[in-house]
Design a protein around this motif. Structure first.
Motif, PDB file in Angstrom:
ATOM      1  N   ARG A  29       0.830  -1.198   0.000  1.00 20.90           N
ATOM      2  CA  ARG A  29       0.000   0.000   0.000  1.00 20.90           C
ATOM      3  C   ARG A  29       0.867   1.252   0.000  1.00 20.90           C
ATOM      4  N   TYR A  30       0.282   2.343  -0.520  1.00 18.16           N
ATOM      5  CA  TYR A  30       0.976   3.619  -0.601  1.00 18.16           C
ATOM      6  C   TYR A  30       0.087   4.682   0.046  1.00 18.16           C
ATOM      7  N   ALA A  48      -3.430   2.763   0.135  1.00 17.08           N
ATOM      8  CA  ALA A  48      -4.142   1.897  -0.800  1.00 17.08           C
ATOM      9  C   ALA A  48      -3.145   1.259  -1.764  1.00 17.08           C
ATOM     10  N   PRO A  49      -3.473   0.075  -2.284  1.00 16.65           N
ATOM     11  CA  PRO A  49      -2.623  -0.530  -3.318  1.00 16.65           C
ATOM     12  C   PRO A  49      -2.630   0.334  -4.584  1.00 16.65           C
ATOM     13  N   VAL A  89      -4.154   5.356  -8.130  1.00 18.00           N
ATOM     14  CA  VAL A  89      -3.171   5.429  -7.048  1.00 18.00           C
ATOM     15  C   VAL A  89      -1.837   4.972  -7.628  1.00 18.00           C
ATOM     16  N   PRO A  90      -0.844   5.861  -7.675  1.00 23.24           N
ATOM     17  CA  PRO A  90       0.475   5.464  -8.179  1.00 23.24           C
ATOM     18  C   PRO A  90       1.249   4.701  -7.098  1.00 23.24           C
ATOM     19  N   ALA A  91       2.350   4.094  -7.487  1.00 23.90           N
ATOM     20  CA  ALA A  91       3.186   3.343  -6.552  1.00 23.90           C
ATOM     21  C   ALA A  91       4.101   4.291  -5.777  1.00 23.90           C
ATOM     22  N   GLU A  92       3.482   5.296  -5.151  1.00 27.11           N
ATOM     23  CA  GLU A  92       4.189   6.268  -4.308  1.00 27.11           C
ATOM     24  C   GLU A  92       3.149   7.050  -3.512  1.00 27.11           C
TER      25      GLU A  92
END
Length: 167
Positions: free
Chosen positions: A45-46, A101-102, A147-150
């Motif tokens: 999650r980020y 969130a993922p 949702v980006p990976a950051e």
């Protein structure tokens, strides 16, 4: 005086000790990796925050729910959500408070929020407008998010107030 047999035993004993040390080191490395490198074993999650406005005013007390679109089975199972504060802001939670969130694409639904005025009507200027019911259905809300990976702060969700229904 040592014999050739003693030399062979000594060499094999040294090799066995060396293998044992290497095996212990490998097990210790594996244990440290499992404790530190694997997190909680759940989908990554980020941190995600955002805000909700209804008719240009903050939507206090609304629940914002993210419904995954596509992705893996693990991704599809989760429904990150958050509750808006007095200023309309929220932070998403999937498993633990504010854990984010993922990464992925979502349809978004917003329910609750806005309250009736002190006299039990919607005309009180101090109460935020009520949220239209269409936002409670992800396929009809028209709200989406990626949702980006950051860590990310999403742009505000701008909602229309509920229309009055005559009885």
């Amino acid at each position: 005086m040592s014999t050739p047999t003693d030399a062979v035993l000594s060499t094999s004993s040294d090799a066995a000790r060396k293998r044992l040390r290497l095996a212990r080191l490998a097990m210790l490395s594996f244990a440290v990796t499992m404790l530190l490198g694997c997190g909680d074993g759940k989908i990554r999650r980020y941190p995600v925050s955002g805000s909700v406005q209804v008719g240009g005013k903050p939507a206090a007390g609304a629940r914002v729910i993210f419904c995954p679109v596509g992705g893996s089975e693990a991704f599809q199972k989760e429904r990150p959500s958050g509750v808006t504060g007095p200023d309309g802001s929220f932070i998403l939670t999937t498993f633990l408070k504010d854990d984010g969130a993922p990464a992925g694409d979502y349809q978004v639904m917003v329910v609750g929020g806005g309250s009736r005025g002190k006299r039990g009507n919607d005309d009180d200027a101090t109460s935020p407008p009520r949220i239209d019911r269409k936002y409670a259905k992800p396929a009809e809300s028209g709200l989406t998010a990626t949702v980006p990976a950051e860590a990310t702060t999403l742009p505000p969700f701008q909602l229309e107030p509920a229309t009055r229904q005559r009885r």
